[in-house]
Design a protein around this motif. Structure first.
Motif, PDB file in Angstrom:
ATOM      1  N   VAL A 162      37.464  40.291  35.460  1.00  0.00           N
ATOM      2  CA  VAL A 162      36.293  41.096  36.171  1.00  0.00           C
ATOM      3  C   VAL A 162      35.907  41.595  38.277  1.00  0.00           C
ATOM      4  N   LEU A 163      36.661  40.127  38.260  1.00  0.00           N
ATOM      5  CA  LEU A 163      36.981  40.135  39.986  1.00  0.00           C
ATOM      6  C   LEU A 163      37.478  41.699  39.969  1.00  0.00           C
ATOM      7  N   LEU A 164      38.831  41.826  39.549  1.00  0.00           N
ATOM      8  CA  LEU A 164      39.346  43.243  40.046  1.00  0.00           C
ATOM      9  C   LEU A 164      39.194  44.391  39.321  1.00  0.00           C
ATOM     10  N   ASN A 165      37.707  44.120  38.199  1.00  0.00           N
ATOM     11  CA  ASN A 165      37.477  45.252  37.635  1.00  0.00           C
ATOM     12  C   ASN A 165      38.796  46.309  36.455  1.00  0.00           C
ATOM     13  N   ARG A 210      44.431  47.386  44.411  1.00  0.00           N
ATOM     14  CA  ARG A 210      43.121  47.729  44.306  1.00  0.00           C
ATOM     15  C   ARG A 210      43.391  45.980  44.830  1.00  0.00           C
ATOM     16  N   ILE A 216      41.255  43.661  47.453  1.00  0.00           N
ATOM     17  CA  ILE A 216      40.417  42.551  47.185  1.00  0.00           C
ATOM     18  C   ILE A 216      40.760  41.361  48.206  1.00  0.00           C
TER      19      ILE A 216
END
Lengths: 389, 389
Positions: A306-309, A366, A370
């Motif tokens: 989720v955090l890194l989509n 990505r 982040i």
């Protein structure tokens, strides 16, 4: 021709246990090249690395590794079997002829066991306690005894991955001398502690830095200790506000596309997050949302996705087109690279171009951006592999 | 039958200028009910409100408003004309018979001007400087003189909205006595300062709290001053790390679905954000990404849309089904509500149910949850409208 030793590692952080493993390999296989497939900035069990991949690469090479490649984030934040698959296939592609790994039972013949249970597959999207139990039951039935210690299980996963590839690697389990993976205490007089014990004691805000230095010095090579004291130490506490924001701000159909988001867990994640008090920690959040089917580690991995989509489609793309990302090497590692360059079935990236970051390396890039939000250092663009002459 | 006065406001925060406006209305229209359509937690010019909607509602009612409704976030974070449309139609639906607003030129006949230029429409997704210029040229041609002061322009937008609705409201411009919208200095001896001057001076970290209190006291009603000193003061500085994270972690096709994301600006937003140094502020970020076509305010609104993950489809849904959200009222406001309850063409929400938060109020709820990350107070569930007897 000399063999090439493969190692799968996270080095979170690099400690004496890792050092002794590399030393032992050098004694067992003098002169052989040691190739390490290392997790990048996010790890197999669903957490950020405490130090970035460049720092950990430097630690590994200065302590005995010859070549360090990154296990791409899409191969790394995965259940044990997929993680093992990704690592073993990259090591084989780089010419490794053996895989050395720590095990609770050095005497097991992991490859023979793998041949017996290669057909027992995890339904990875249902990797929960009940799966673990049925997996254990099947293994016990086929092999005659359970294989239920964490490093033994990982060893079996390596062996199964090796089996699927036609057994290019000789498997070399070595006895784990350190304390158990889950042991979070530092044992007085010992020289080895678990990585989680080191992290836990380091992150303890009650202790002043000089006291921590003294406390941790017995368990870490000097450079690792210095890094821990000088580099930005990153943890889920840093990323949790972002995870929380993403869960609150996302629409359900988008959450549904996240890798591993099955059985409607997206509704539970969002609902529970909406209700949370403001001062919750990541650990408390996981405990709040976990269920029988979604265990702590399973949820932690989902949280990284989720955090890194990370979408299911992106994982699929990686599986269809893996690649090698060089993080660092010494002269011997460079020679190994030169040797396999033409035969390696996967593209080898030594730098990330503007084009790469939009294409094959987009998800690693990505993840790096982040991670950089807290660590402060660019993780990909303009970084060349570390070279130790 | 007595008239009902409508007011469109943001109260960011409620200051003496707002107080005097309400007092002036009471003198002009004694006994009439004052209905305020107020922005919620995110404002027209693309910024978070410095204090939450409940605090600002309390300030408004304790200083003279009778009924405060929330302008839903999908109607509020919009270019002037759409903002005006949303506000005027809700006020008309609640039975307002006049609209009182501040203007730089009280003497203008806004309604007459609107009839002349009602066909001059903004291409809202291209609301840039060149549009503003061509709009001014058209207005000057039709009306005979430019209308280019910010409050005059907003007045004209109200008048156009009123025209489209068949002119249910009498328009009552009143002379702006305070300093100009963009004036950020506090003028010694004055009792009125712009909201942005108040915010800027309050947010100044160089000043200690007692000094700020003394500095700002002349410009604010007592309760507003107390709120400013005791409630959590929220600004873009709080949300910028989340915006940045979302831009870094989103895939381009998802960014493309965000409301107002046109002409490929999503590529520029992501690229520039990837390159930013770690310590940039929101203001510096906007200055870095802005272009001739995407001005500061335009980008700030787009940034709110990204932050709140507002899609074009969600805006469309709102436009097809507007609603009224009650924030607070006194006895007179409650009577007005009772009167219009049956005739109001839009649903009126006094509380947000578990079902509402997933349906018609989903985006306001999402905005509230994100605002709550810093403000700490639940904004929707379990909140009843404030009632002042």
């Amino acid at each position: 021709m000399a063999g090439v030793v493969g190692v799968v590692a996270e080095y979170n952080p690099f400690h004496n246990g890792h050092l002794y493993q590399l030393q032992q390999i050098k004694e067992m296989y003098p002169g052989e090249t040691i190739v390490v497939a290392m997790s990048g900035n996010f790890l197999q069990r669903g957490e950020p690395a405490c130090l970035d991949k460049w720092t950990r690469t430097r630690q590994a090479i200065s302590n005995g590794a010859d070549l360090v490649i990154e296990l791409p984030v899409l191969a790394c934040v995965q259940p044990a079997e997929r993680f093992a698959d990704g690592a073993v296939s990259l090591l084989a592609a780089l010419g490794a002829t053996r895989l050395v790994f720590g095990a609770e039972h050095q005497e097991y013949d992991f490859q023979a066991m793998a041949r017996q249970v290669h057909h027992v597959h995890g339904q990875f999207h249902k990797y929960d306690e009940s799966y673990a139990r049925s997996f254990q039951a099947a293994i016990t039935r086929e092999i005659g005894h359970p294989v239920d210690q964490p490093n033994d299980l990982l060893g079996l996963a390596y062996a199964k991955a090796n089996y699927r590839l036609g057994e290019p690697l000789e498997l070399v389990p070595i006895q784990r001398v350190e304390t158990s993976y889950h042991d979070e205490t530092l044992h007085q007089g010992a020289q080895i502690a678990s990585a989680s014990a080191i992290r836990k004691n380091f992150a303890d805000d009650q202790q002043a830095t000089p006291a921590k230095k003294e406390l941790l010095a017995p368990y870490l090579p000097a450079d690792s200790l210095t890094d821990l004291l000088t580099e930005r130490f990153v943890s889920w506490d840093d990323f949790f506000p972002l995870l929380r924001y993403r869960l609150l701000s996302s629409q359900i159909p988008h959450l549904h596309q996240i890798y591993g988001m099955t059985e409607g867990i997206e509704y539970r994640l969002q609902e529970q997050t909406q209700r949370l008090p403001g001062d919750l920690t990541f650990e408390q959040w996981v405990k709040k949302v976990k269920t029988k089917r979604f265990t702590y580690t399973h949820l932690a991995r989902l949280a990284v996705a989720v955090l890194l989509n990370i979408s299911g489609a992106e994982v699929k793309d990686y599986n269809q087109a893996p690649y090698v990302r060089l993080l660092g090497f010494d002269r011997q590692g460079r020679e190994q690279l030169a040797m396999v360059k033409k035969t390696c079935p996967f593209p080898i990236y030594s730098r990330v171009s503007q084009d790469d970051k939009k294409k094959q390396l987009a998800v690693d890039y990505r993840a790096g951006k982040i991670y950089q939000l807290f660590n402060g250092s660019e993780q990909d663009l303009k970084r060349a592999p570390l070279y130790f002459n």
